[in-house]
Design an enzyme around this catalytic site. Structure first.
Site, short mmCIF file in Angstrom:
data_model
loop_
_atom_site.label_atom_id
_atom_site.label_comp_id
_atom_site.label_asym_id
_atom_site.label_seq_id
_atom_site.Cartn_x
_atom_site.Cartn_y
_atom_site.Cartn_z
N ASP A 113 -7.62 -5.38 14.46
CA ASP A 113 -7.45 -3.93 14.29
C ASP A 113 -7.05 -3.70 12.83
O ASP A 113 -5.90 -3.39 12.51
CB ASP A 113 -6.36 -3.43 15.24
CG ASP A 113 -6.07 -1.95 15.04
OD1 ASP A 113 -5.06 -1.47 15.60
OD2 ASP A 113 -6.84 -1.29 14.32
N GLY A 148 -2.75 -11.86 8.21
CA GLY A 148 -3.53 -12.33 9.36
C GLY A 148 -4.49 -13.43 9.02
O GLY A 148 -4.76 -14.32 9.83
N PRO A 150 -5.13 -5.40 1.06
CA PRO A 150 -4.77 -6.58 1.87
C PRO A 150 -5.77 -6.87 3.00
O PRO A 150 -5.84 -7.97 3.50
CB PRO A 150 -3.39 -6.21 2.42
CG PRO A 150 -3.30 -4.73 2.35
CD PRO A 150 -4.14 -4.32 1.17
N GLN A 181 0.85 -1.22 0.00
CA GLN A 181 0.00 0.00 0.00
C GLN A 181 0.88 1.26 0.00
O GLN A 181 2.05 1.20 0.38
CB GLN A 181 -0.87 0.01 1.26
CG GLN A 181 -0.09 -0.17 2.55
CD GLN A 181 -0.90 -0.88 3.63
OE1 GLN A 181 -2.13 -0.89 3.62
NE2 GLN A 181 -0.20 -1.51 4.58
N1 SAM Z 1 -7.15 2.01 13.30
C1 SAM Z 1 -7.13 1.94 11.87
C2 SAM Z 1 -8.51 1.91 11.33
O1 SAM Z 1 -9.45 1.62 12.07
O2 SAM Z 1 -8.65 2.21 10.15
C3 SAM Z 1 -6.37 0.74 11.36
C4 SAM Z 1 -5.21 0.35 12.19
S1 SAM Z 1 -3.84 -0.33 11.43
C5 SAM Z 1 -3.05 0.98 10.66
C6 SAM Z 1 -4.49 -1.35 10.15
C7 SAM Z 1 -3.39 -2.32 9.76
O3 SAM Z 1 -3.93 -3.50 9.17
C8 SAM Z 1 -2.38 -1.75 8.75
O4 SAM Z 1 -1.13 -1.62 9.37
C9 SAM Z 1 -2.37 -2.80 7.61
O5 SAM Z 1 -1.10 -2.98 7.05
C10 SAM Z 1 -2.85 -4.03 8.36
N2 SAM Z 1 -3.39 -5.09 7.49
C11 SAM Z 1 -4.14 -4.96 6.37
N3 SAM Z 1 -4.45 -6.18 5.87
C12 SAM Z 1 -3.86 -7.10 6.70
C13 SAM Z 1 -3.82 -8.53 6.71
N4 SAM Z 1 -4.44 -9.25 5.74
N5 SAM Z 1 -3.14 -9.15 7.72
C14 SAM Z 1 -2.52 -8.42 8.70
N6 SAM Z 1 -2.52 -7.05 8.74
C15 SAM Z 1 -3.19 -6.41 7.74
#
Ligand code: SAM
Length: 287
Positions: free
Chosen positions: A164, A147, A171, A40
């Protein structure tokens, strides 16, 4: 020409559109980071109104000014209900805010965090030291994996599982699918609690409706709770609380709440209880 003059000329705004026809716009003081990981776009802006903010794929993840609301609510609601939350799993959470709040509970002995994008963690450590303080905690086991794959192949069981995630795009799309929710349930110990951010009931009714219908097919007790997060679309944001045995209010741990005396900026007992009282339009979505 004075610097002040140039500063007034600096007229850069960051706009996040919601459904393409409305949005939030913030005047930018400085662009602190702009890059691209395998997964991303990643940006860090310094804004006049909300302090520094992390933006992934053009969507605001959090701002310094209001991140405490989201991270306190996603962590402390389950942690003041589960009777012995020793093992916790966080999916996503690359900024470190959720991990920071979970680790404020001494009962938590082991916290596994599975974040797909290592670059998000590195950027958060560099630009958001108050968010990423939990990354140095010896109880944390930080894995850089998808995840969805992790919960499918992992064999461990957890007392609390927190998703979260970002929005269901790129992704994170897999983190809103039935297969993922089924697999996360397999990762819960008996008496476990599943919590996830479930978008905005105001802007994302279809996602909310679909998510809760899947969860209601998996858990005996499924609740929505909400919080006020001004930087998120519409400001009203939802979370799910799922368990086969526990109730978020009947099983609230008054004793732990009184002895732990956690210093928080948003969460408290009244907010915990009030968050489960939903406006009618949100109730309708999860009926
Ligand atoms: N608090 C924020 C919100 O509610 O929008 C999101 C928190 S955090 C930044 C979201 C995280 O999910 C990102 O760091 C992203 O890289 C991660 N992420 C996205 N898809 C994922 C997956 N399939 N497995 C693990 N992490 C993932």
């Amino acid at each position: 020409m004075s610097f002040k003059y140039f500063e007034d000329l600096w007229n850069l705004w960051y706009t996040e559109l919601h459904n393409g026809t409305a949005g939030l716009t913030l005047k930018i003081k400085k662009v602190l980071y702009s890059g691209e990981s395998r997964f991303q776009r990643i940006e860090v802006f310094d804004t006049y109104e909300y302090g520094k903010m992390l933006v992934l794929y053009g969507s605001i993840m959090f701002t310094e000014r209001d991140e405490f609301v989201y991270h306190e609510m996603i962590a402390h609601v389950p942690l003041f209900v589960h009777p012995s939350p020793e093992k916790v799993l966080v999916i996503g959470g690359g900024d470190g805010g959720t991990v920071r709040e979970v680790l404020r509970h001494p009962e938590v002995k082991n916290l596994t965090m599975v974040e797909i994008d290592q670059q998000v963690v590195e950027v958060s450590k560099k630009f958001f030291p108050t968010m990423s303080s939990g990354f140095s905690d010896p109880r944390l086991n930080l894995l850089f994996k998808d995840g969805a794959e992790f919960v499918k192949n992992d064999r461990e069981k957890y007392d609390i599982l927190i998703v979260d995630s970002a929005d269901p795009v790129g992704p994170a799309d897999v983190l809103f699918r039935e297969e993922f929710f089924r697999n996360t349930k397999e990762r819960l110990k008996d008496g476990g609690i599943f919590v996830a951010q479930t978008e905005s009931p105001f802007y994302h009714p279809d996602i909310v409706k679909n998510t809760y219908s899947i969860l209601k097919g998996l858990y005996k007790n499924v609740f929505m709770y909400w919080a006020w997060i001004p930087a998120y679309p519409s400001g009203i944001w939802s979370f799910c609380f799922c368990s086969d045995t526990l109730h978020p209010l009947e099983n609230f741990r008054e004793d732990k709440y009184k002895t732990l005396k956690l210093k928080t900026k948003y969460y408290n007992k009244g907010v915990h209880f009030g968050a489960f009282s939903l406006p009618n339009f949100a109730e309708e979505l999860i009926k």
